[in-house]
Design a protein around this motif. Structure first.
Motif, mmCIF file in Angstrom:
data_model
loop_
_atom_site.group_PDB
_atom_site.id
_atom_site.type_symbol
_atom_site.label_atom_id
_atom_site.label_comp_id
_atom_site.label_asym_id
_atom_site.label_seq_id
_atom_site.Cartn_x
_atom_site.Cartn_y
_atom_site.Cartn_z
ATOM 1 N N PHE A 77 -5.891 -3.456 23.411
ATOM 2 C CA PHE A 77 -4.866 -3.581 22.376
ATOM 3 C C PHE A 77 -5.533 -3.746 21.006
ATOM 4 O O PHE A 77 -6.670 -4.201 20.895
ATOM 5 N N TYR A 78 -4.758 -3.392 19.975
ATOM 6 C CA TYR A 78 -5.194 -3.591 18.594
ATOM 7 C C TYR A 78 -4.068 -4.246 17.809
ATOM 8 O O TYR A 78 -2.881 -4.003 18.063
ATOM 9 N N ARG A 79 -4.461 -5.097 16.863
ATOM 10 C CA ARG A 79 -3.499 -5.689 15.942
ATOM 11 C C ARG A 79 -4.151 -5.804 14.574
ATOM 12 O O ARG A 79 -5.384 -5.821 14.450
ATOM 13 N N LEU A 80 -3.343 -5.892 13.527
ATOM 14 C CA LEU A 80 -3.871 -6.103 12.188
ATOM 15 C C LEU A 80 -4.470 -7.499 12.080
ATOM 16 O O LEU A 80 -3.996 -8.432 12.715
ATOM 17 N N VAL A 81 -5.507 -7.632 11.266
ATOM 18 C CA VAL A 81 -6.000 -8.976 10.972
ATOM 19 C C VAL A 81 -4.898 -9.722 10.221
ATOM 20 O O VAL A 81 -4.110 -9.122 9.478
ATOM 21 N N SER A 82 -4.834 -11.009 10.431
ATOM 22 C CA SER A 82 -3.707 -11.771 9.882
ATOM 23 C C SER A 82 -4.081 -12.689 8.731
ATOM 24 O O SER A 82 -3.196 -13.269 8.094
ATOM 25 N N MET A 83 -5.370 -12.823 8.457
ATOM 26 C CA MET A 83 -5.787 -13.770 7.431
ATOM 27 C C MET A 83 -6.905 -13.178 6.581
ATOM 28 O O MET A 83 -7.575 -12.228 6.982
ATOM 29 N N GLY A 84 -7.102 -13.762 5.400
ATOM 30 C CA GLY A 84 -8.246 -13.416 4.568
ATOM 31 C C GLY A 84 -7.998 -12.240 3.649
ATOM 32 O O GLY A 84 -6.893 -11.705 3.531
ATOM 33 N N GLN A 85 -9.082 -11.833 2.996
ATOM 34 C CA GLN A 85 -9.023 -10.770 1.994
ATOM 35 C C GLN A 85 -8.565 -9.447 2.599
ATOM 36 O O GLN A 85 -7.812 -8.691 1.981
ATOM 37 N N ALA A 86 -9.025 -9.169 3.821
ATOM 38 C CA ALA A 86 -8.646 -7.914 4.463
ATOM 39 C C ALA A 86 -7.141 -7.845 4.695
ATOM 40 O O ALA A 86 -6.509 -6.806 4.485
ATOM 41 N N ALA A 87 -6.549 -8.952 5.146
ATOM 42 C CA ALA A 87 -5.106 -8.980 5.370
ATOM 43 C C ALA A 87 -4.345 -8.765 4.063
ATOM 44 O O ALA A 87 -3.325 -8.054 4.035
ATOM 45 N N GLU A 88 -4.825 -9.354 2.989
ATOM 46 C CA GLU A 88 -4.182 -9.172 1.691
ATOM 47 C C GLU A 88 -4.287 -7.725 1.239
ATOM 48 O O GLU A 88 -3.331 -7.153 0.693
ATOM 49 N N LEU A 89 -5.449 -7.118 1.474
ATOM 50 C CA LEU A 89 -5.643 -5.731 1.083
ATOM 51 C C LEU A 89 -4.709 -4.801 1.863
ATOM 52 O O LEU A 89 -4.082 -3.900 1.293
ATOM 53 N N ILE A 90 -4.599 -5.036 3.179
ATOM 54 C CA ILE A 90 -3.708 -4.206 3.998
ATOM 55 C C ILE A 90 -2.276 -4.329 3.500
ATOM 56 O O ILE A 90 -1.551 -3.333 3.371
ATOM 57 N N SER A 91 -1.849 -5.558 3.226
ATOM 58 C CA SER A 91 -0.488 -5.780 2.751
ATOM 59 C C SER A 91 -0.222 -5.018 1.463
ATOM 60 O O SER A 91 0.836 -4.391 1.292
ATOM 61 N N GLU A 92 -1.198 -5.043 0.562
ATOM 62 C CA GLU A 92 -1.044 -4.345 -0.710
ATOM 63 C C GLU A 92 -0.982 -2.836 -0.510
ATOM 64 O O GLU A 92 -0.134 -2.144 -1.085
ATOM 65 N N VAL A 93 -1.872 -2.310 0.325
ATOM 66 C CA VAL A 93 -1.888 -0.862 0.581
ATOM 67 C C VAL A 93 -0.579 -0.410 1.225
ATOM 68 O O VAL A 93 0.033 0.579 0.794
ATOM 69 N N LEU A 94 -0.122 -1.125 2.238
ATOM 70 C CA LEU A 94 1.087 -0.713 2.944
ATOM 71 C C LEU A 94 2.325 -0.840 2.066
ATOM 72 O O LEU A 94 3.297 -0.090 2.235
ATOM 73 N N SER A 95 2.300 -1.778 1.130
ATOM 74 C CA SER A 95 3.455 -1.939 0.242
ATOM 75 C C SER A 95 3.631 -0.744 -0.681
ATOM 76 O O SER A 95 4.713 -0.529 -1.230
ATOM 77 N N ARG A 96 2.553 0.054 -0.851
ATOM 78 C CA ARG A 96 2.593 1.219 -1.738
ATOM 79 C C ARG A 96 3.072 2.477 -1.017
ATOM 80 O O ARG A 96 3.276 3.513 -1.659
ATOM 81 N N LEU A 97 3.232 2.412 0.287
ATOM 82 C CA LEU A 97 3.641 3.600 1.036
ATOM 83 C C LEU A 97 5.122 3.892 0.825
ATOM 84 O O LEU A 97 5.936 2.977 0.654
ATOM 85 N N ASP A 98 5.449 5.164 0.855
ATOM 86 C CA ASP A 98 6.833 5.608 0.734
ATOM 87 C C ASP A 98 7.453 5.619 2.124
ATOM 88 O O ASP A 98 7.071 6.422 2.984
ATOM 89 N N ALA A 99 8.399 4.735 2.350
ATOM 90 C CA ALA A 99 9.005 4.619 3.681
ATOM 91 C C ALA A 99 9.716 5.889 4.109
ATOM 92 O O ALA A 99 9.940 6.110 5.303
ATOM 93 N N SER A 100 10.079 6.756 3.144
ATOM 94 C CA SER A 100 10.777 7.994 3.475
ATOM 95 C C SER A 100 9.829 9.156 3.756
ATOM 96 O O SER A 100 10.285 10.268 4.032
#
Length: 317
Positions: A71-94
């Protein structure tokens, strides 16, 4: 370039590829097995595995073997988690590709739910018999009673209540009790057991462990008994259970330690083959609870399943 800066560059390089970005978006929904990702992405296992290896090396995802599955999951803490959150927030859901991935993941989830529903419907009447194949229920229940304490509990909530055994075990120590389950067949069996036990103030309700719709901090004892190993996102279930725990209240989780009995996945619809001390403690901490005890009950011959009982509490302050 500093080490931190290099890690950011490596992470951005790993995320900055279309398939890997799709993988991150999917893992933001739930933890997934490699073969499930292959189905959603419509790509070969070697190709998906290479992408996952790069994401893991960049510290963006966590890899954890579970028997014959990985199994795989996103990291949940630290700088990497913040970076993932920022990148994914920029995606166009449509976006057409992301929308197609989302639809395929929904289809995979629906297949899982159908298989689970059929399994529970087939086995509802003999559920306690099936459970007894694993380890002595008498020993487990004695430890659960110890972990819960003498009570009385103002409100007991049993999530994934199955045949209602936790309700009949802990209900006599509770002023009111509520059991939630998605299987109507299980609820029917539980109603019979609760009535036989004379628990007049015990309610049984059709409900989802991921979205109980129960008020925050509304129960001083919450129980998840042998449920998490069936779930697609056990961490989310722990978080929802913890949300319901009142200040000074307690959450008891009963499940298996890691094992390699693949037949439970193949024949009994288990998704996860047990849970490590590290991941359970982390999930509880992320949910705002402090783990106060973790007891292990191995099988009689020492070769089968070990049942774990985790007890966690919310600060009364």
């Amino acid at each position: 370039m500093s080490l931190a800066s290099k890690q950011v560059v490596d992470a951005l390089r790993a995320a900055g590829e279309p398939t890997r970005l799709r993988i991150l978006a999917l893992l933001a929904r739930e933890e997934l097995a490699v073969l499930e990702l292959c189905r959603v992405l419509d790509q070969s296992q070697p190709r998906v595995s290479r992408h996952l290896k790069l994401l893991a090396e960049a510290g963006l995802v966590e890899r954890f073997p579970d028997g014959a599955w990985v199994f795989y999951r996103l990291v949940s803490m630290g700088q990497a988690a913040e970076l993932i959150s920022e990148v994914l927030s920029r995606l166009d859901a449509s976006d057409a590709v992301l929308s197609r991935d989302s639809d395929r993941l929904t289809a995979v989830r629906a297949e899982r739910a159908t298989e689970a529903g059929e399994y529970f419907a087939r086995n509802a009447a003999r559920w306690d018999e099936i459970r007894s194949l694993y380890v002595s229920e008498a020993d487990v229940e004695a430890k659960i009673l110890d972990a819960a304490g003498p009570g009385p509990f103002r409100r007991l909530v049993d999530l994934g209540s199955g045949t209602g055994r936790m309700l009949t075990l802990l209900g006599p120590r509770s002023e009111t009790a509520l059991g939630l389950d998605l299987s109507q067949q299980m609820l029917n069996v539980a109603r019979s057991h609760v009535a036989d036990a004379g628990l007049a103030r015990c309610e049984l309700r059709h409900g989802d462990i991921f979205g109980t719709r129960l008020p925050d901090a509304s129960a001083d004892l919450v129980v998840i008994h042998q449920v998490l190993h069936y779930l697609s996102d056990p961490a989310a279930a722990v978080g929802e259970a913890a949300r319901v725990v009142a200040p000074g209240g307690r959450l008891i989780i009963v499940d298996f330690a890691p094992h390699r009995l693949e037949f439970l996945r193949e024949q009994h619809n288990h998704r996860r083959l047990g849970f490590t001390e590290l991941e359970m403690t982390r999930w509880l901490a992320d949910a705002g609870l402090a783990t106060t005890a973790a007891q292990a009950l191995p099988s009689a011959d020492g070769q089968g399943l070990t049942v774990k009982i985790w007890t966690a509490e919310r600060s009364a302050a």
